[in-house]
Structure formats: C-alpha cells, structure tokens
Write an enzyme that holds these catalytic residues in place. Structure first.
Site, PDB file in Angstrom:
ATOM      1  CG  ASP A   1      39.227  34.750  41.568  1.00  0.00           C
ATOM      2  OD1 ASP A   1      38.975  34.899  40.364  1.00  0.00           O
ATOM      3  OD2 ASP A   1      40.328  35.045  42.071  1.00  0.00           O
TER       4      ASP A   1
ATOM      5  CD  GLU B 274      37.301  34.650  35.737  1.00  0.00           C
ATOM      6  OE1 GLU B 274      37.237  35.745  35.190  1.00  0.00           O
ATOM      7  OE2 GLU B 274      38.031  34.413  36.706  1.00  0.00           O
TER       8      GLU B 274
ATOM      9  CG  ASP C 118      42.759  37.047  45.824  1.00  0.00           C
ATOM     10  OD1 ASP C 118      43.069  37.215  44.624  1.00  0.00           O
ATOM     11  OD2 ASP C 118      43.586  36.983  46.742  1.00  0.00           O
TER      12      ASP C 118
END
Ligand SMILES: [Zn+2]
Length: 423
Positions: free
Chosen positions: A193, A277, A358
């Site tokens: 992330d 992502e 997170d």
C-alpha cells in the site's frame, strides 16, 4: 526467449575540452533537427510529399557539409546527426499517432533552442563509442569521458545518449538488451500500500519510510528554494540561487531514484509475487494531494517493480480497487463502512481484530490479487522497520550486482569491458 530493454543512467564528468566538444555535438544535432523540421513544414505548406529520412540525410547532412555555412557539421560524429533526424521522425510519429488516438495526444514537433533546459545526443553502435578498460566512456570526436558508475551494466549496451540537464550536469543513459534472469523461487508474496504517511506499507506489517539520505536532500532543496525566494529579481545572486535550486532538485531526484531501486530490488528479491494498487484507481492524482503524490514518485517506483518482476521471473499484479480498502476488514472480510483519514487504528466490529489502517490496506491489496497472505498481519504491530540502506545499487567488494540482484556472471572479455569501477 524474451529480450528486455533496460535503461541505465550514470553521471558523466567531461573536462573542459570535452564539454566544448559536447556543446558542438548538441548544437549540430539541434541544427540538423531544425533544418529537417523546416524542410518538412515547407513541404507540407507547399502541398508536397513528406520528405523521407534518407533524402533529408543526404540533403541536410551529406550535402550540407560541403557548403560553407554548414561545413562545421563535419566536426561531430555523423551518427549523432542521423539520430537527430530519427528523433524528429519519432516526434512526428508520436504526434500523428496521438491524432489517430493510438496514444495520448501531444503537440506537433517544435524547433529546438540552445536555451532548452535539456540537451541530448545519441550514439548508436555504428558510432563506435565504447567503454574503455579504464572505465571511461569513449565518444567519437569528444574523447574519453569520466563516468561515475553507480551500478553495473548487465551486458554490453547498444546505445548511449549523452544528456546535459538544466543544472548543467551531464549523464550517460545506456540502453541494454538483456534476457530475463530468474531468481530462485520463494514462497513469500507481498501486498503493497503506497501512502502519504509512509512511503509504503507491506502486508507483512513493515512500514517503509524514505531513508535519511533522501530526507536530507529534500531538506537541502527546501532551504535552496527559500533562499531563492528572498533574492531580488534580476539580481546576480538570484541567478546563483537558481542554479543552486536546480542542483538540489537534481540531488533529490537522484536520491529518490536510488531509494526506489533499493526498495524495489528488495521486494522483488524477497517475494515471488508482488501486488500493488493501481494509482489511477487510487484517485489522488487530481486532488490537492497531487503534489505529494508527485513528489513520492509512486509511478516511477511501480514501473521499477514491474520491470524487475519481468526480469527476475516474479509475478507482478496491479490491482484495481473494488472497494475502498479501509472499509473492509482484512481478517474477516466484513465491510464496516468508511472511516475518516485521521482514524489510523480501529477494532473490527464483526471479528474484533485490532486493525492498522495502512497494513489492513496492504493485506487487502494482496488478497485482491489472489495472494495468500496472512491476514493476522494486518493487526496492529509496533516498531516500524526502515528501508535498508546497504541494499546495493552500488557494487561492493568487487561483487557484480545490479541494484542488489546479482546479474553479471563471470564473463567474456567484452563484458569485463563494462564491469565497473568506483569513480
Ligand atoms: Zn473483522
């Protein structure tokens, strides 16, 4: 066998006469580029056929050298001039492809100026440039230029582009053809992330911040910018301050690239699959966070992950977010609604897991890619681990590495010509 093209950049330190020779090369390439652009625009305006590159080469290089006003084109490598014509060709091709919707639209080719911030010339194999046994870059009609080798080339490069940037620094950018070099398989997989609080958070709970050498460069840049803003417009000191800012910018860019190399190399070395992502999905780029997104250089980092995965036989997933990752518990999968940004930790209402925002997101990214990561790792854990500093990117003890991954086997004579020494 898949061939890959990789690009490697190194700082160059030309001496006085070499800088003058490079300035001539930049100038001649620019003149040929502009002459060709003018010829094509004239043809277009007159409704004539688009002049082909071969004709332009004959007219604007071979014939032009025989004239008094262009005789000085003979003072630089002919390959550099040929490549300028190819650059213009590519610029037109990109422009037309943009019009046809084959790629993002871009402007028509424009005339180059000696005042441009970015000057470059390209030497291909037939220019007979080479890396000397002493580790210098030998360029035709320029000489042996000193190079600061910060990593090793995996094979003999085919092309080198010499660049002078806005800060007056010189770089050599090599194109290297290489074949994938698969690393030994591992069971580890990781979800990543990318965030603003930390540069990256991994699904194993590791939080990675920018290393000290990058933060130091950023601080220096900030100071240089502040000093520039205090200088009187048009003053000599302002010009000096502007050069300082440009240099500091360059230093930050270098430090950031180094950090990205270190981290991406470590992630690819340690994991069989990486999931990250898709930033377009992340949707931050158009918000007020845009500047920090830009500064964090995420897309450059993701590009490194992608090419290093391909190169080393790892699997790379770019996942689209199907729902906001902070809303889903990575332990039990229950979606329990949006949480404002300041909420960093919470307890899942369904399963009671204590979640770190997170890490929870990183685990969800991995799961969305179908990777089997342990969800319990999303649970709150202390002690952030900083990125390793010694991750290579430079070679140590004569060991040959590219960004920490061993690549160059004990080699043929031609390879040893590119094996690098520390400047
Ligand atoms: Zn839960």
């Amino acid at each position: 066998m898949i061939h890959m093209q990789l690009r490697y950049s190194f700082r160059l330190y030309p001496n006085g006469p070499q800088r003058a020779a490079l300035a001539r090369a930049f100038g001649c390439a620019r003149v040929v580029y502009n002459d060709a652009l003018r010829a094509r625009e004239t043809a277009r305006a007159g409704g004539e056929a688009f002049p082909m590159i071969g004709d332009l080469s004959k007219l604007l290089i071979t014939e032009a050298k025989k004239t008094e006003e262009r005789a000085w084109l003979g003072g630089v490598s002919a390959v550099v001039l040929q490549q300028a014509l190819r650059d213009l060709d590519a610029a037109y091709r990109n422009f037309f492809d943009g019009l046809k919707g084959k790629r993002p639209r871009m402007g028509a080719p424009r005339f180059k100026s000696r005042k441009d911030n970015w000057q470059s010339v390209r030497f291909t194999t037939n220019a007979r440039w080479k890396i000397t046994t002493g580790g210098d870059l030998s360029l035709p009609k320029v000489g042996n230029v000193r190079v600061k080798w910060s990593r090793n080339l995996p094979s003999v490069p085919s092309t080198v582009t010499v660049i002078k940037d806005a800060a007056g620094r010189y770089f050599a950018s090599f194109v290297v053809e290489t074949e994938p070099e698969h690393l030994p398989e591992t069971d580890s997989v990781v979800g990543i992330d990318l965030g603003l609080g930390h540069f990256a958070v991994l699904s194993d709970g590791t939080k990675v911040d920018a290393p000290r050498f990058l933060r130091r460069a950023e601080k220096k840049l900030k100071r240089a910018q502040q000093s520039l803003s205090r200088k009187v417009k048009g003053s000599k000191n302002r010009t000096k301050a502007r050069v300082k800012v440009a240099r500091a910018h360059g230093a930050v860019a270098d430090a950031r690239r180094e950090f990205h190399h270190q981290l991406s190399t470590r992630l690819i070395r340690d994991n069989q699959a990486v999931a990250v992502e898709d930033l377009a999905i992340k949707g931050l780029a158009r918000t007020r966070l845009a500047k920090s997104v830009h500064d964090a250089g995420w897309s450059a980092f993701i590009a490194m992950l992608e090419y290093k995965s391909a190169r080393h036989g790892r699997i790379f997933y770019r996942i689209g977010r199907f729902e906001p990752t902070s809303q889903v518990c990575s332990v039990c999968g229950v979606k329990d609604g949006p949480k404002p940004l300041h909420i960093r930790e919470w307890k899942c209402g369904a399963c009671g897991a204590a979640l770190d925002r997170d890490i929870n997101a990183a685990v969800n990214v991995a799961k969305a890619a179908g990777l089997a990561v342990s969800a319990c790792r999303a649970q709150v854990r202390r002690a952030p681990v900083p990125a390793q500093r010694d991750e290579a990117g430079t070679h140590r003890d004569g060991q040959l590495t590219v960004a920490g991954i061993p690549v160059l086997r004990a080699g043929s004579g031609s390879q040893s010509a590119v094996s690098c020494r520390r400047a």
